[in-house]
Design a protein around this motif. Sequence first.
Motif, PDB file in Angstrom:
ATOM      1  N   GLU I  90       0.825  -1.210   0.000  1.00  0.00           N
ATOM      2  CA  GLU I  90       0.000   0.000   0.000  1.00  0.00           C
ATOM      3  C   GLU I  90       0.864   1.267   0.000  1.00  0.00           C
ATOM      4  N   MET I  91       1.883   1.284   0.861  1.00  0.00           N
ATOM      5  CA  MET I  91       2.790   2.449   0.914  1.00  0.00           C
ATOM      6  C   MET I  91       3.385   2.749  -0.457  1.00  0.00           C
ATOM      7  N   ILE I  92       3.840   1.700  -1.124  1.00  0.00           N
ATOM      8  CA  ILE I  92       4.478   1.883  -2.429  1.00  0.00           C
ATOM      9  C   ILE I  92       3.527   2.456  -3.447  1.00  0.00           C
ATOM     10  N   ASN I  93       2.292   2.012  -3.391  1.00  0.00           N
ATOM     11  CA  ASN I  93       1.343   2.495  -4.377  1.00  0.00           C
ATOM     12  C   ASN I  93       0.830   3.884  -4.018  1.00  0.00           C
ATOM     13  N   VAL I  94       0.662   4.164  -2.724  1.00  0.00           N
ATOM     14  CA  VAL I  94       0.227   5.508  -2.324  1.00  0.00           C
ATOM     15  C   VAL I  94       1.359   6.519  -2.577  1.00  0.00           C
ATOM     16  N   TYR I  95       2.590   6.130  -2.283  1.00  0.00           N
ATOM     17  CA  TYR I  95       3.714   7.070  -2.376  1.00  0.00           C
ATOM     18  C   TYR I  95       4.594   6.872  -3.611  1.00  0.00           C
ATOM     19  N   GLY I  96       4.215   5.953  -4.502  1.00  0.00           N
ATOM     20  CA  GLY I  96       5.059   5.656  -5.665  1.00  0.00           C
ATOM     21  C   GLY I  96       5.397   6.880  -6.500  1.00  0.00           C
ATOM     22  N   ASP I  97       4.394   7.652  -6.860  1.00  0.00           N
ATOM     23  CA  ASP I  97       4.664   8.823  -7.713  1.00  0.00           C
ATOM     24  C   ASP I  97       5.439   9.891  -6.943  1.00  0.00           C
TER      25      ASP I  97
ATOM     26  N   ILE J  28       6.130  25.561   3.495  1.00  0.00           N
ATOM     27  CA  ILE J  28       5.011  25.276   4.416  1.00  0.00           C
ATOM     28  C   ILE J  28       5.494  24.550   5.665  1.00  0.00           C
ATOM     29  N   GLU J  29       6.817  24.438   5.768  1.00  0.00           N
ATOM     30  CA  GLU J  29       7.439  23.828   6.953  1.00  0.00           C
ATOM     31  C   GLU J  29       6.945  22.415   7.225  1.00  0.00           C
ATOM     32  N   MET J  30       6.899  21.637   6.147  1.00  0.00           N
ATOM     33  CA  MET J  30       6.599  20.206   6.272  1.00  0.00           C
ATOM     34  C   MET J  30       7.670  19.445   5.486  1.00  0.00           C
ATOM     35  N   SER J  31       7.640  18.119   5.573  1.00  0.00           N
ATOM     36  CA  SER J  31       8.641  17.315   4.860  1.00  0.00           C
ATOM     37  C   SER J  31       8.326  17.290   3.371  1.00  0.00           C
ATOM     38  N   PRO J  32       9.366  17.076   2.543  1.00  0.00           N
ATOM     39  CA  PRO J  32       9.124  16.985   1.094  1.00  0.00           C
ATOM     40  C   PRO J  32       8.213  15.818   0.706  1.00  0.00           C
ATOM     41  N   VAL J  33       8.369  14.660   1.361  1.00  0.00           N
ATOM     42  CA  VAL J  33       7.548  13.504   0.958  1.00  0.00           C
ATOM     43  C   VAL J  33       6.068  13.791   1.211  1.00  0.00           C
ATOM     44  N   CYS J  39       0.262  17.197  -2.696  1.00  0.00           N
ATOM     45  CA  CYS J  39       0.106  17.916  -3.965  1.00  0.00           C
ATOM     46  C   CYS J  39      -0.284  16.974  -5.099  1.00  0.00           C
ATOM     47  N   LEU J  40       0.137  15.710  -5.001  1.00  0.00           N
ATOM     48  CA  LEU J  40      -0.241  14.722  -6.023  1.00  0.00           C
ATOM     49  C   LEU J  40      -1.597  14.097  -5.707  1.00  0.00           C
ATOM     50  N   GLY J  41      -2.235  14.515  -4.629  1.00  0.00           N
ATOM     51  CA  GLY J  41      -3.597  14.067  -4.338  1.00  0.00           C
ATOM     52  C   GLY J  41      -3.698  12.833  -3.477  1.00  0.00           C
ATOM     53  N   MET J  42      -2.607  12.420  -2.826  1.00  0.00           N
ATOM     54  CA  MET J  42      -2.635  11.203  -2.033  1.00  0.00           C
ATOM     55  C   MET J  42      -2.707  11.455  -0.524  1.00  0.00           C
ATOM     56  N   LEU J  84      11.160   2.698 -11.909  1.00  0.00           N
ATOM     57  CA  LEU J  84      11.514   3.201 -10.582  1.00  0.00           C
ATOM     58  C   LEU J  84      10.545   2.657  -9.525  1.00  0.00           C
ATOM     59  N   VAL J  85       9.260   2.683  -9.826  1.00  0.00           N
ATOM     60  CA  VAL J  85       8.279   2.193  -8.848  1.00  0.00           C
ATOM     61  C   VAL J  85       8.320   0.675  -8.747  1.00  0.00           C
ATOM     62  N   TYR J  86       8.496  -0.013  -9.908  1.00  0.00           N
ATOM     63  CA  TYR J  86       8.535  -1.469  -9.881  1.00  0.00           C
ATOM     64  C   TYR J  86       9.615  -1.990  -8.948  1.00  0.00           C
ATOM     65  N   ARG J  87      10.789  -1.340  -8.928  1.00  0.00           N
ATOM     66  CA  ARG J  87      11.879  -1.827  -8.074  1.00  0.00           C
ATOM     67  C   ARG J  87      11.432  -1.924  -6.601  1.00  0.00           C
ATOM     68  N   PHE J  88      10.594  -0.976  -6.171  1.00  0.00           N
ATOM     69  CA  PHE J  88      10.107  -1.036  -4.784  1.00  0.00           C
ATOM     70  C   PHE J  88       9.117  -2.186  -4.599  1.00  0.00           C
TER      71      PHE J  88
END
Lengths: 146, 146, 146, 146, 146, 146, 146, 146, 146, 146
Positions: I90-97, J28-33, J39-42, J84-88
């Motif tokens: 779930e983490m990977i798919n929520v945070y993948g992009d 906004i004094e938060m982490s980049p992740v 911002c990506l809607g997640m 990139l995402v597949y590797r995870f």
Amino acid sequence: MDKQQMSAAIIKARQRLDLSWADLARAIEMSPVWTTSACLGMNSMPADKAEALCHRLGLPAEVALALQAFPHKHWDKSVPTDPLVYRFYEMINVYGDTIKELINEEFGDGIMSAIDFSMDISRVADPKGDRVQIVLNGKFLPYKAW
Amino acid sequence: MDKQQMSAAIIKARQRLDLSWADLARAIEMSPVWTTSACLGMNSMPADKAEALCHRLGLPAEVALALQAFPHKHWDKSVPTDPLVYRFYEMINVYGDTIKELINEEFGDGIMSAIDFSMDISRVADPKGDRVQIVLNGKFLPYKAW
Amino acid sequence: MDKQQMSAAIIKARQRLDLSWADLARAIEMSPVWTTSACLGMNSMPADKAEALCHRLGLPAEVALALQAFPHKHWDKSVPTDPLVYRFYEMINVYGDTIKELINEEFGDGIMSAIDFSMDISRVADPKGDRVQIVLNGKFLPYKAW
Amino acid sequence: MDKQQMSAAIIKARQRLDLSWADLARAIEMSPVWTTSACLGMNSMPADKAEALCHRLGLPAEVALALQAFPHKHWDKSVPTDPLVYRFYEMINVYGDTIKELINEEFGDGIMSAIDFSMDISRVADPKGDRVQIVLNGKFLPYKAW
Amino acid sequence: MDKQQMSAAIIKARQRLDLSWADLARAIEMSPVWTTSACLGMNSMPADKAEALCHRLGLPAEVALALQAFPHKHWDKSVPTDPLVYRFYEMINVYGDTIKELINEEFGDGIMSAIDFSMDISRVADPKGDRVQIVLNGKFLPYKAW
Amino acid sequence: MDKQQMSAAIIKARQRLDLSWADLARAIEMSPVWTTSACLGMNSMPADKAEALCHRLGLPAEVALALQAFPHKHWDKSVPTDPLVYRFYEMINVYGDTIKELINEEFGDGIMSAIDFSMDISRVADPKGDRVQIVLNGKFLPYKAW
Amino acid sequence: MDKQQMSAAIIKARQRLDLSWADLARAIEMSPVWTTSACLGMNSMPADKAEALCHRLGLPAEVALALQAFPHKHWDKSVPTDPLVYRFYEMINVYGDTIKELINEEFGDGIMSAIDFSMDISRVADPKGDRVQIVLNGKFLPYKAW
Amino acid sequence: MDKQQMSAAIIKARQRLDLSWADLARAIEMSPVWTTSACLGMNSMPADKAEALCHRLGLPAEVALALQAFPHKHWDKSVPTDPLVYRFYEMINVYGDTIKELINEEFGDGIMSAIDFSMDISRVADPKGDRVQIVLNGKFLPYKAW
Amino acid sequence: MDKQQMSAAIIKARQRLDLSWADLARAIEMSPVWTTSACLGMNSMPADKAEALCHRLGLPAEVALALQAFPHKHWDKSVPTDPLVYRFYEMINVYGDTIKELINEEFGDGIMSAIDFSMDISRVADPKGDRVQIVLNGKFLPYKAW
Amino acid sequence: MDKQQMSAAIIKARQRLDLSWADLARAIEMSPVWTTSACLGMNSMPADKAEALCHRLGLPAEVALALQAFPHKHWDKSVPTDPLVYRFYEMINVYGDTIKELINEEFGDGIMSAIDFSMDISRVADPKGDRVQIVLNGKFLPYKAW
């Protein structure tokens, strides 16, 4: 002894002694849902409960050890086929967005935990045909911002 | 007007008037779960309820007609992805066989209806963190032999 | 003895005694469809029927017990491959929306039960080639509002 | 005009004139199941029936042409999600092997045709709740040896 | 003896006696395709053919009985992997709409039967490399209106 | 202009001029199967054939260019749903191992090409109902060892 | 002896004699890729190569026979999981359209054969880390028009 | 401008100027495979190459920006359908274990990189029909132990 | 001895000697994650580590050989079912992009290697409930242009 | 304005102002992740953070409202395709059982929360090539017994 062999041993002993799942739960002073799920290999039992259960069923120590093992939870099919189980799958999909709207409205963004969670099943008498009542109770977990 | 356009109109009006789902349910004297599910297009409303809802939201008659239409219930994915909904999918699969064992033990062979069925969601205060409680209530339907 | 072993034992005995499924059904005074489905492990038999069946087939008590067990209904493939079974899958998908329109038009919103349900299969003589007739009969269940 | 636009036009006209599917079927002297399936784009109509239907609904010639086109039958999901349709999918999978056994026992190796085939749906009054009855009738087709 | 054991027995005997599938077909006066498919468990043989085949191969009566059983036709994968079989899957998908257009143009709405059906395979000599020719022949079945 | 727009333009012109696929094939002196498949976007046409076809249909040069483009062949579903196309899918899976056995027996290890390949469809008169005959003809390609 | 048992026997003998795949290939004067693929059951060997290989490995005649059998090529998963194999799956999907554009540009419409085909694998020394080089070589097959 | 619009613009300009992919590659002094893949949206171009390409094609700056964007690589189907691409999918699955054995034998445990990777495609003249040669070249990456 | 038998032998010995995974890792002076993954068959061990591990566990040489074998990495399900593992999916798919955006922003176009890669797991004390911390560390690999 | 339109607006503004994700996070004094994922809607943003972000980007109030909405998290594919995402995805499946063993060994039966959870990404300089470091930090949630 793996979880599958453990379940088979418990079911066999249960039938020999003519004990219901409710009887077993009473014997170890836990709820029927949790007790059954542990006997079917989907939860792990603390040592004292596992031993009490084996004592009640006349089963050897290796069953008690298998009950304490941490299970790998798995299921075969994305969509369950047994009609009883499928109906719950259907409820979740029909009411999934509704549940999300109402939990979010009441609690904010987050989820209901499936880990810090309990379930109870009971019969509700009804002149038009008795009803099954299932209560799901889980801790609300808010999403973390960081 | 199809169910999707209907839902969009209701959600927009609801936000404009700052009404919660619970407010809407109270306005038409039905439960929040059923009211929300009908507004999201997963149940059909009787004419009087549909009209009361549109009256409360200041929406035209075509929304009331769309609310009365019998929905085609569908969902996109066999396995839900939203974390809140997935947790319920997980519960059903982890506890599916347990539920089956206990319903069969109590009622005999059959299922709990997903049609003659109701659901309620509430908040349970808890010092360690409030909890979500969901009550599922369905008629037991025994298998017929013929 | 699980349902699979039970089915194998019944099929073997049936062939040895040269009894058709229709003969077996007659022997226990039930319909051929229900009798066959129980023998194939997809329905549970009441004790008297199970014993009558085992008596007729000369099978031991453990078969009668297996017949009484509540089955986990499952199938391997989402889309059946055997041509005879596939044709029914095709009918349902080609006519699914039609069936829904006509049941909804006649009864309102709800479903035809697959639990409070019976099925009969018969031969209809026809000079252009005999026909199979299958009658499905299920209770209408209206959706509940609450 | 494709089949989807055709269906939309028919449904709109049907609602404007307040005609049921049964009314439409009577108007063209065909069965409700076949008439509805053709209007939903799953069967093709002969020219005279298509014209009679469009006449009754006050629809232009292009709808009649679309009704005569030979459809590409398709469905989106291997497993239907709408509860009404799913119940039939479940019946076929629970009773698939039973149907096969009984047709093979009565007719020999072969299938029931889904092409030379008809279906009827009716209401059966019942004091415990009315029932839906569906009759499937298809030609038996024996496998050819060569 | 099930169909799989039957196939294994036939293949073993065939190799011992150094008989091709074509030889076996000739021995029972049927086509090679049908004979092979029955030996591989995908068709049932009439008693006389099954006995003739077992006689030729020196196989016992239980093989002849297994050859007469009505098969459950099944395959493991929606998309075949073996290159020879995949090429046919590809042809069907590349030419599927073309075949539909041309059969509909010539015969009207309906299908080519896969039951009242035969297939033949032969070698066509060609100086640029010999060719495989496969002839599929099935009865046209028109859709029924009712 | 992509292949889909090209197909739509051809089908429209064909209906306006009341030309069958067979007529079109005759006009460009190619087979109906190949001609239809190219018009449906599953094969590319040489320039002269594409121009002849557009001339016959009164279509502009951009259609002729689209006909010459090399197509990306794709299909939506692993298992086709239209009954006519499904029957071929079924044949391939029921007879796939049989075809492999017989081609391997006759030619050795290898495949029948789906590229150096042709297909013809014709009607075979039969007093019990006319039949569809499909001839597949492909070069045998032996596996290479190196 | 089936292909799986054959592979197991070869791998065992190979380890006992401490022979690499390259050694085996040299012993039968074929390429390492083709030799390995045949030993793993994905290609068939001519009799002389199969016997030479068994001679080198001290394996009995039934292994040589199994090596000559024509394999059913199959794989379990649509998407491979082993990282080494997955990388090739990824390359094909990332570069699939590119490969198609360039082959079509150079050769016209058609494919590169996977049957009249060879593959070689070699090490390319590189100061920044050695590289794997894989050469795929297949006959171009133009689509046939007819 | 997204990658899809960018590709469409490049393909249109390429056709207007009658430039092959090989011409474009030459114009920016890169390989045809890499150039084509970047134009199809599967790789990102450095600014100088992107600008040179747009200069050659007479395309505006926004195309050059789109060429520099880092692509999200995605494909629609687990199993490709186009015959040219499928043949490569088949090769990988037929030879996947062979490739793994030979790379592991030569290099030890690890993979061939699909990132530090290049590919070239060329024509090899052959009197029996010209051949396509594809060279894959990737850095060997050993698994890390820690 | 294959990897599955090897894992079973190690787990059994580990329980008999009451050694944790952390103890085993310490015994061979490697990290717990890498040691455990090798014992579960997902990584290969160098000879000295494999022998040290077997020495510590009192296991024979064939276990050490199995530990050195290069594994075929495979998993059964596209979507994991065990709740602990699913959460990571779930983490990977929520945070993948998000991960892709940030790695690309920092490093340019490329990936984080899953081969030249390490992982560590530790406990972080927290008054509101201890936390699991997992550190993934992989070499950045830029895409190559050629 | 839905989440997709919101993301598009933010990305456009970000490029116009030449701000990195890291810049936005700092603003906004938060982490980049967390900032990027919102911002990506997640993820949903609290009002003050949403307004600060829109202020920095010069975006209107409706973007700030969309940032505060509770997202439906969804993804299209069970198996991600971008390398990139597949590797995870691969890491999780290769190391899933290892992670489970080590968390269970350290904490007992339970999971690491994906809700009460944070993630950080950083660059680690390395002479052999810089490395990506990702830290996952989630609360341990023990299974409840009841």
